[in-house]
Design a protein around this motif. Structure first.
Motif, short mmCIF file in Angstrom:
data_model
loop_
_atom_site.label_atom_id
_atom_site.label_comp_id
_atom_site.label_asym_id
_atom_site.label_seq_id
_atom_site.Cartn_x
_atom_site.Cartn_y
_atom_site.Cartn_z
N LEU A 175 25.98 -45.87 -24.44
CA LEU A 175 26.31 -44.82 -25.40
C LEU A 175 27.67 -44.21 -25.11
CD1 LEU A 175 25.28 -43.10 -27.79
CD2 LEU A 175 24.32 -41.52 -26.10
N ILE A 176 27.95 -43.94 -23.83
CA ILE A 176 29.24 -43.34 -23.46
C ILE A 176 30.36 -44.34 -23.65
CG2 ILE A 176 30.56 -42.35 -21.55
CD1 ILE A 176 27.85 -41.29 -20.46
N GLY A 177 30.13 -45.57 -23.22
CA GLY A 177 31.03 -46.67 -23.57
C GLY A 177 32.17 -46.97 -22.63
N LYS A 178 32.76 -45.96 -22.00
CA LYS A 178 33.91 -46.22 -21.14
C LYS A 178 34.00 -45.12 -20.09
CE LYS A 178 37.18 -43.57 -23.97
NZ LYS A 178 38.49 -43.56 -24.65
N ASN A 179 34.79 -45.40 -19.04
CA ASN A 179 35.09 -44.41 -18.01
C ASN A 179 33.83 -43.77 -17.43
OD1 ASN A 179 37.82 -44.87 -18.35
ND2 ASN A 179 38.07 -43.23 -19.84
N VAL A 180 32.84 -44.60 -17.15
CA VAL A 180 31.58 -44.09 -16.59
C VAL A 180 31.01 -45.11 -15.62
CG1 VAL A 180 30.23 -45.01 -18.54
CG2 VAL A 180 29.29 -43.15 -17.13
N THR A 181 30.50 -44.61 -14.50
CA THR A 181 29.76 -45.42 -13.54
C THR A 181 28.36 -44.80 -13.40
OG1 THR A 181 31.70 -46.11 -12.26
CG2 THR A 181 29.59 -46.12 -11.11
N THR A 182 27.34 -45.63 -13.41
CA THR A 182 25.98 -45.15 -13.21
C THR A 182 25.53 -45.47 -11.80
OG1 THR A 182 24.95 -47.20 -14.01
CG2 THR A 182 25.44 -45.50 -15.65
N VAL A 183 24.84 -44.54 -11.19
CA VAL A 183 24.31 -44.73 -9.83
C VAL A 183 22.85 -44.31 -9.85
CG1 VAL A 183 24.52 -44.17 -7.39
CG2 VAL A 183 26.57 -44.22 -8.84
N ARG A 184 21.95 -45.27 -9.75
CA ARG A 184 20.53 -44.94 -9.76
C ARG A 184 20.17 -44.25 -8.46
NH1 ARG A 184 15.69 -47.27 -8.09
NH2 ARG A 184 13.89 -46.80 -9.44
N GLY A 185 19.42 -43.14 -8.55
CA GLY A 185 19.01 -42.45 -7.34
C GLY A 185 18.21 -41.20 -7.65
N ASP A 186 17.56 -40.72 -6.62
CA ASP A 186 16.74 -39.51 -6.69
C ASP A 186 17.49 -38.40 -5.97
OD1 ASP A 186 14.85 -37.48 -6.32
OD2 ASP A 186 13.21 -38.88 -5.92
N ALA A 187 17.75 -37.30 -6.66
CA ALA A 187 18.53 -36.20 -6.07
C ALA A 187 17.85 -35.57 -4.87
CB ALA A 187 18.81 -35.14 -7.12
N THR A 188 16.54 -35.77 -4.72
CA THR A 188 15.84 -35.22 -3.56
C THR A 188 15.97 -36.11 -2.32
OG1 THR A 188 13.72 -36.30 -4.08
CG2 THR A 188 14.14 -34.16 -5.09
N SER A 189 16.59 -37.27 -2.48
CA SER A 189 16.75 -38.21 -1.37
C SER A 189 18.14 -38.08 -0.78
CB SER A 189 16.53 -39.65 -1.86
OG SER A 189 16.99 -40.58 -0.90
N SER A 190 18.22 -37.75 0.50
CA SER A 190 19.51 -37.63 1.17
C SER A 190 20.24 -38.96 1.18
CB SER A 190 19.30 -37.15 2.61
OG SER A 190 20.53 -36.99 3.28
N ALA A 191 19.51 -40.04 1.37
CA ALA A 191 20.14 -41.37 1.39
C ALA A 191 20.72 -41.71 0.03
CB ALA A 191 19.12 -42.42 1.81
N ASP A 192 20.02 -41.35 -1.05
CA ASP A 192 20.52 -41.62 -2.39
C ASP A 192 21.76 -40.79 -2.69
OD1 ASP A 192 18.50 -43.43 -2.70
OD2 ASP A 192 17.43 -42.33 -4.26
N LEU A 193 21.76 -39.54 -2.23
CA LEU A 193 22.95 -38.70 -2.43
C LEU A 193 24.14 -39.26 -1.66
CD1 LEU A 193 21.45 -35.09 -2.23
CD2 LEU A 193 22.29 -36.28 -4.27
#
Length: 249
Positions: free
Chosen positions: A49-67
């Motif tokens: 939808l955004i189309g450009k200038n975006v990177t997605t990073v899958r993760g859980d904000a409650t996880s220190s390792a994911d952050l």
């Protein structure tokens, strides 16, 4: 020139609702945006939808390792960070007397604890003069039936903004709270078991808002853009309500 030209932003909970609308607005204004979320399928839809200038990073904000992985990705791709919008959150209404320990722990863990550690891990990457936007809620200021736990977590974010503004004033990092009122996002559907129930919640909120309607994610995104941009260069430590007047009159 767009208002965020050349800026690098992170938006947590950026795959839907307010977070997605904010990421879209930031990219429109010239920023490169990293968005996070727990569901890869929703992140993929958001990226398309955004189309450009975006990177997605899958993760859980409650996880220190994911952050850690999120901010390592920012460093690897862009080196520094200008804007953080800490938007990840949950709400599961329960009236006092019936509040479960599980609901309390999950709500505080994501809304209050994860927001703190997201901002703390982002801070070393922030350029001087950067902006941190904590997405709170007018529930942090009002008494709303069933929102004991949720409201308390959002009041904590308001306190964070005050304290952090004092602690990091030498770096010029502006920290503000953005407090939406009832916004018509998918989170509303999660507060009821049926569509009819969710629609009843929407109608109940609209009936107590002076503008007689719920807000739209794009309206909150416009306020997030203001707090992230140089338009708010002398704005620090505030709570900006986007609520149709609900908590103001």
């Amino acid at each position: 020139m767009s208002g965020l030209n050349g800026k690098v932003a992170v938006v947590t909970g950026g795959s839907s609702g307010i977070g997605l609308a904010t990421a879209q607005r930031f990219v429109k204004e010239g920023a490169y945006v990293f968005i996070t979320g727990r569901r890869q399928s929703e992140l993929d839809k958001a990226k398309a939808l955004i189309g450009k200038n975006v990177t997605t990073v899958r993760g859980d904000a409650t996880s220190s390792a994911d952050l850690d992985r999120l901010f390592e990705t920012v460093v690897q791709e862009k080196g520094k960070l200008d804007i953080l919008v800490a938007n990840s959150g949950r709400v599961e209404p329960e009236e006092f007397g019936k509040i479960s320990e599980d609901n309390f722990d999950k709500t505080f863990n994501l809304n209050a604890r994860a927001t703190l550690f997201t901002a703390q891990k982002a801070l070393p990457l922030m350029r001087d003069g950067g902006s941190i936007v904590l997405v709170g809620s007018i529930a942090g200021h009002k008494g709303i039936n069933g929102y004991t736990t949720y409201s308390a977590t959002k009041a904590a974010l308001r306190s964070y903004a005050r304290t952090w503004t004092q602690e990091f004033k030498d770096r010029g990092v502006r920290i503000n709270t953005l407090s939406p009122g009832p916004i018509d996002t998918p989170i509303m559907d999660g507060q009821a078991d049926t569509k009819e129930g969710a629609d009843a919640i929407r109608a109940a909120f609209a009936s107590v808002i002076p503008l007689a309607r719920m807000g739209q994610p794009e309206e909150v995104a416009a306020a997030a853009y203001f707090l992230a941009s140089e338009d708010s260069s002398f704005v620090a430590g505030i709570d900006l309500a986007v609520d149709g007047g609900m908590a103001q009159v």
